[in-house]
Design an enzyme around this catalytic site. Sequence first.
Site: not given
Length: 592
Positions: A22, A24-27, A49, A506
């Site tokens: 949560g 913000g890794k993916t964004s 992930d 997430t």
Amino acid sequence: MERFTTEHYPKTKFLFFTGKGGVGKTSVASALSYTLSLENKKVLLVSTDPASNLQDIFQQALTNTPVLIEGTSHLYALNLDPIQAAEDYKNQMVAPYRGKLPETAIQSMEEQMSGACTVEIAAFNQFSAILTDASVQQNFDVIVFDTAPTGHTLRLLQLPMAWTGFLADNTSGASCLGPLAGLEGQKVMYKKAVEVLADGNQTTLMLVTRPEISPLREAARASIELEAIGIKNQQLLVNGVFEPSDANDLYAKVYKERQQASLLQMPAQLTQYPIYSLPLAPFSITNLERMEKRITDKPLEETISTEPIRQITTTSLQQMISNYIENPKRVIFTMGKGGVGKTTVAALVALGLANKGKRVHLTTTDPAAHLSWVLGDELPENLTMSSIDPKEVLATYKEEVLSKARETMNEDGLSFVQEDLESPCTEEIAVFRAFANVIEAHQDEVVVIDTAPTGHTLLLLDSSESYHKEISRSSGEVPVAVQHLLPTLRNPEETSVIITTLPEATPVYEAERLQQDLQRAGLTVHFWVINQSFSLIQTNDHLLKRKIISEQKWMERVDSLSNSHTVLIPWSLKEPKGLEGLHYLLQEEQTL
């Protein structure tokens, strides 16, 4: 802190993003990958992930082979599915024993390979192949890994070190049990992966965090453990730094002050590395234009929707506590992924029950939890507190198992048991035994547990008990406390589970999988708690209004998952820390 842009992009071939769920890794990984591709770099974005929402971000189906992202000319992505990989891996390992061992033994083997450690090994097999594939390296200028949350990633990255050492020292071959099976053939690939990960000229690891105490501490722990396994080329990215649009708004002012206070307490471990920041985004990362704006800091003008927020029926924290008074439980769990506020919710429930005259014992099995930090040192007279050290109980458990085994086994048998004890699942069993002893010792109190055993752990205990009878292999006798506890946990009249999450993608996806795991094990979830919600506050700040709108989708999803047993805890002007802060939140909630 300097604002992160493509100018600060580490010039290594491989770039790993890691951090708590949560943050913000993916964004961030997606936005950087796309922006780099605009500079005519051929980029491959890889997700390992289980909670990845990469497909939602690009609004495009992704598989385990690279595909060109629509609307781009140089960005490719693939979405490794570690859950499916783990299932395939499990079937491959168990297949040779079907028809040769009793069905109960097969079921036990399958359960032993149904935990997180098997998912990690399966995922590592997949991304090791990418990491060491010469053709992939030749085809792409930059390879970005959107990895899983911190604890998952650390074990994932430690696997090549741990498993290659294990395989080199082991003389009896990899165990036919558990996720250690079948690793022998991967030695060469793992060795190459280790070399790439530890080479600062090839790999950079971006620790993504938020300007909050818990994620910052988690990032520091991650940094230390990464250093210990040779990964020292690190950078810190603080995501979501808030700058109010309305300086006179009370909530905006306090939100900024709390972030700044957390940053001032940043662990010294993190300050030795380059530190960059990204502002709190006033929009969701859902299209390519927004991705570019996120990294380049170009303005993106958008209007706030004037549509009224759809209301869902929620239960207050006080109503949930009253429900536990009217329908008493012996054991109450708070469950959820790191950083969602399990410890705070456990403390609020324990304090609320104690305030109503119940005798309560609050305990944690989470090594990262700080109950004393949340509750303070002064407790109400009818509230007691304890914690369990996983490393300590693991060492005790291993010695008990080996001591019992020595009574009946030769050296070959002992080697087999010692080998199997190296499985990460062993710690789950050890911690569960200690946790059972705590409940046994507090028979006349309500026991509130911050971080409880997973559904997999409970099934593992069941299956291993029958499995040991089948193959005459002993891991020691099942303690009386455990025997008493297993039926208690599956009795909804005695045990209640509270799943805690945040109103974000997430944490909700991870909590949904947790509920499925618990249901598989026969545990009943009574409530879902949405923690730190801005939906109940009154604000004029532009960014906070957007945050409220973005919460709506996830609140509705939780309401559906919880069968309308959703508890909403507001973001509080006073940090829920110490008795004063917790009481403030309990009282504030009643006035909203």
